[in-house]
Design an enzyme around this catalytic site. Sequence first.
Site, mmCIF file in Angstrom:
data_model
loop_
_atom_site.group_PDB
_atom_site.id
_atom_site.type_symbol
_atom_site.label_atom_id
_atom_site.label_comp_id
_atom_site.label_asym_id
_atom_site.label_seq_id
_atom_site.Cartn_x
_atom_site.Cartn_y
_atom_site.Cartn_z
ATOM 1 N N LEU A 38 0.866 -1.178 0.000
ATOM 2 C CA LEU A 38 0.000 0.000 0.000
ATOM 3 C C LEU A 38 0.902 1.227 0.000
ATOM 4 O O LEU A 38 1.810 1.323 0.823
ATOM 5 C CB LEU A 38 -0.891 0.027 1.249
ATOM 6 C CG LEU A 38 -2.233 -0.709 1.209
ATOM 7 C CD1 LEU A 38 -2.957 -0.526 2.536
ATOM 8 C CD2 LEU A 38 -3.111 -0.207 0.078
ATOM 9 N N ASP A 39 0.664 2.159 -0.908
ATOM 10 C CA ASP A 39 1.465 3.385 -0.954
ATOM 11 C C ASP A 39 1.357 4.149 0.364
ATOM 12 O O ASP A 39 0.345 4.046 1.071
ATOM 13 C CB ASP A 39 1.004 4.280 -2.104
ATOM 14 C CG ASP A 39 1.343 3.699 -3.468
ATOM 15 O OD1 ASP A 39 2.273 2.873 -3.537
ATOM 16 O OD2 ASP A 39 0.675 4.063 -4.455
#
Length: 305
Positions: A38-39
């Site tokens: 996940l960024d």
Amino acid sequence: MYNGILPVYKERGLTSHDVVFKLRKILKTKKIGHTGTLDPEVSGVLPVCIGTATRVSDYVMDMGKSYNATITLGESTTTEDQTGEVIDKIDVQANAININEVDAVLKQFEGIIEQVPPMYSSVKVNGKKLYEYARKGETVERPIRKVNIDSIARTSELQFEDGKCHFNIEVKCGKGTYIRTLATDIGKQLGYPAHMSLLTRINSGGFDIKDSITLDQISQLHEQDTLQPHLFPLEYGLKSLPKIYVSDENIKTRILNGQKFNKKQFNQTIEQQLVFIDSETEKVMAIYIQHPEKNHEIKPKKVFN
């Protein structure tokens, strides 16, 4: 020692690696791995495999994901999200587009679609990650990838302000989908530069955001010795695979010893992969796959002794 899958709520500002690093310190174990990056600016559920459950992380990663996202029309950015520099801008006049137009475009993106991954991504080209090229100001040809969008729907009205238009969507998709890229492609179809201005992952690998817990909560539960009930068994990570329950002790022994089997031995249609479950304990014994050279046989891929 913990064993199982823990749905962690990743807060904005942390990388997925940060979550794993912090968990290793909290739980005092190195055998921890996440199931899909996940960024940093994305929040939401991040299933983390601990102990023996790390052996099924690939299967959790392959299961579907769901996101809530905000798309902003009127500006595109270098990163395709709100963190990048604006590279194109067109004012969106109030009521220049309507919900029927948006919904019709969204429908076009359901099913198998093609995406070009963003330059600021971890996709590798010629052995280097794309973001490494991007940080040096270099541009390389990016591979077109096919991804699956199970469903996409608008979940808000259109909001017009300051020459931009914002609306929310919910996306259910397969592995490897870039919601950032989806947002920019939707904008192109609507005739405007666009970017993803907010993203939350609400489900991943069958784990819902409402079941996820923060790092602070995990730390408290660990100190109170009450964390284990929050872990899902590794069998949960294999729920998408067909299963055969085994009660015969001789067959159990053969499975745990990693022996091959003739498919006719089991009264069940066997596809590419299957899971053998001990019918007494309901614990996974092994994952078997189709033999690559002998069509009538299956062979072990992973054995859980």
